[in-house]
Scaffold this active site. Structure first.
Site, PDB file in Angstrom:
ATOM      1  N   LYS A  14       5.583   8.406   9.247  1.00 32.67           N
ATOM      2  CA  LYS A  14       6.687   7.472   9.014  1.00 32.67           C
ATOM      3  C   LYS A  14       7.318   7.658   7.637  1.00 32.67           C
ATOM      4  O   LYS A  14       8.539   7.741   7.509  1.00 32.67           O
ATOM      5  CB  LYS A  14       6.197   6.006   9.142  1.00 32.67           C
ATOM      6  CG  LYS A  14       5.578   5.681  10.483  1.00 32.67           C
ATOM      7  CD  LYS A  14       5.149   4.218  10.554  1.00 32.67           C
ATOM      8  CE  LYS A  14       4.003   3.838   9.638  1.00 32.67           C
ATOM      9  NZ  LYS A  14       2.688   4.381  10.036  1.00 32.67           N
ATOM     10  N   ARG A  89       3.713  -5.166  11.330  1.00 33.75           N
ATOM     11  CA  ARG A  89       2.446  -4.635  11.828  1.00 33.75           C
ATOM     12  C   ARG A  89       1.661  -5.674  12.604  1.00 33.75           C
ATOM     13  O   ARG A  89       0.556  -5.363  13.073  1.00 33.75           O
ATOM     14  CB  ARG A  89       1.588  -4.144  10.655  1.00 33.75           C
ATOM     15  CG  ARG A  89       1.785  -2.677  10.335  1.00 33.75           C
ATOM     16  CD  ARG A  89       0.968  -2.310   9.098  1.00 33.75           C
ATOM     17  NE  ARG A  89       0.460  -0.979   9.178  1.00 33.75           N
ATOM     18  CZ  ARG A  89       0.809   0.005   8.340  1.00 33.75           C
ATOM     19  NH1 ARG A  89       1.665  -0.188   7.369  1.00 33.75           N
ATOM     20  NH2 ARG A  89       0.278   1.181   8.464  1.00 33.75           N
ATOM     21  N   ARG A 128      -4.124  14.748   3.797  1.00 32.77           N
ATOM     22  CA  ARG A 128      -3.280  14.087   2.797  1.00 32.77           C
ATOM     23  C   ARG A 128      -4.139  13.538   1.658  1.00 32.77           C
ATOM     24  O   ARG A 128      -3.747  13.589   0.494  1.00 32.77           O
ATOM     25  CB  ARG A 128      -2.492  12.940   3.460  1.00 32.77           C
ATOM     26  CG  ARG A 128      -1.574  12.197   2.497  1.00 32.77           C
ATOM     27  CD  ARG A 128      -0.644  11.248   3.209  1.00 32.77           C
ATOM     28  NE  ARG A 128      -1.299  10.014   3.624  1.00 32.77           N
ATOM     29  CZ  ARG A 128      -0.702   9.054   4.347  1.00 32.77           C
ATOM     30  NH1 ARG A 128       0.528   9.203   4.769  1.00 32.77           N
ATOM     31  NH2 ARG A 128      -1.353   7.957   4.677  1.00 32.77           N
ATOM     32  N   ARG A 134      -4.917   9.143  -2.607  1.00 31.52           N
ATOM     33  CA  ARG A 134      -5.007   7.823  -1.976  1.00 31.52           C
ATOM     34  C   ARG A 134      -6.426   7.583  -1.502  1.00 31.52           C
ATOM     35  O   ARG A 134      -6.931   8.313  -0.654  1.00 31.52           O
ATOM     36  CB  ARG A 134      -4.045   7.755  -0.781  1.00 31.52           C
ATOM     37  CG  ARG A 134      -2.703   7.170  -1.133  1.00 31.52           C
ATOM     38  CD  ARG A 134      -1.815   7.102   0.065  1.00 31.52           C
ATOM     39  NE  ARG A 134      -2.280   6.188   1.098  1.00 31.52           N
ATOM     40  CZ  ARG A 134      -1.527   5.795   2.129  1.00 31.52           C
ATOM     41  NH1 ARG A 134      -0.304   6.258   2.250  1.00 31.52           N
ATOM     42  NH2 ARG A 134      -2.014   4.963   3.020  1.00 31.52           N
ATOM     43  N   ARG A 146      -8.494   1.881   9.884  1.00 30.64           N
ATOM     44  CA  ARG A 146      -7.035   1.657   9.901  1.00 30.64           C
ATOM     45  C   ARG A 146      -6.463   1.915  11.294  1.00 30.64           C
ATOM     46  O   ARG A 146      -5.598   1.185  11.763  1.00 30.64           O
ATOM     47  CB  ARG A 146      -6.352   2.562   8.870  1.00 30.64           C
ATOM     48  CG  ARG A 146      -6.459   1.980   7.472  1.00 30.64           C
ATOM     49  CD  ARG A 146      -6.389   3.049   6.430  1.00 30.64           C
ATOM     50  NE  ARG A 146      -5.123   3.756   6.397  1.00 30.64           N
ATOM     51  CZ  ARG A 146      -4.976   4.968   5.859  1.00 30.64           C
ATOM     52  NH1 ARG A 146      -6.024   5.597   5.356  1.00 30.64           N
ATOM     53  NH2 ARG A 146      -3.794   5.527   5.838  1.00 30.64           N
TER      54      ARG A 146
END
Ligand code: ADP
Length: 190
Positions: A14, A89, A128, A134, A146
């Protein structure tokens, strides 16, 4: 105004795609994850609160998230439209967004969803995590949580937009540019 919810599970792409689309369509990109991370970096009260949920792979509570989203929108009074990335969400967030858009004399035109299989999501997020620093991408347990949160609370929102004929699914697997091309074809029809 053209307001689009860019939708999909964690790791669907996204953020990457919103950054490529916002200039082309002259839209303001609001990523709730980015706003939370900015607050964490700046050490704000909101950041401290958000981090306690994000580090576990859980969603930040609705009241806090909704208030934050509304202030981000208010910072852009001249916007021709928004790409919402990471919001809504939950059902409560979707309802709040609808009310908020109506108050602004506007509406959500579409939910455009990037569809990606779970196994690919985990791979992408771990990859990532190596580069981004992160913390929530570095840990496979948090990543899986998640994705579980997504199926518990978020995936159901598709039906909400489908029933209004506003849902558009796009294959989110392939090269970044190919996926951008697919999204552009959908955005142009909205
Ligand atoms: P991803 O899509 O990869 O999960 P994001 O940057 O969109 O990454 O979100 C990171 C984290 O921020 C989420 O796991 C969640 O804890 C929090 N978050 C982001 N958006 C919301 C939201 N709309 N409601 C609640 N929590 C959110």
């Amino acid at each position: 105004m053209k307001n689009i919810v860019l939708f999909g599970p964690p790791g669907a792409g996204k953020g990457t795609q919103a950054n490529l689309l916002k200039d082309r369509f002259n839209l303001v990109h609001i990523s709730t994850g980015d706003v939370f991370r900015k607050n964490i970096k700046e050490g704000t009260e909101l950041g401290t609160l958000a981090q306690s949920y994000m580090s576990q792979g859980h969603l930040v509570p609705d009241d806090v998230t909704i208030k934050m989203l509304e202030s981000e929108v208010a910072l852009n009074p001249q916007a021709e439209g928004f790409i919402f990335d990471g919001f809504p969400r939950t059902e409560a967030q979707a309802k709040a967004l609808e009310t908020f858009m109506t108050q602004m004399g506007s509406q959500i035109n579409a939910m455009v969803a990037l569809e990606v299989a779970d196994a690919i999501l985990v791979e992408r997020l771990l990859e990532r995590g190596k580069a981004s620093g992160r913390a929530d991408d570095a840990n496979e347990v948090v990543i899986k949580e998640r994705i579980a949160e997504y199926y518990r609370k978020t995936d159901i929102l598709k039906g909400h937009y489908q029933s209004q004929n506003k849902y558009h699914g796009v294959d989110g697997v392939g090269g970044i540019q190919d996926i951008t091309g697919r999204l552009i074809s959908v955005f142009e029809l909205l």
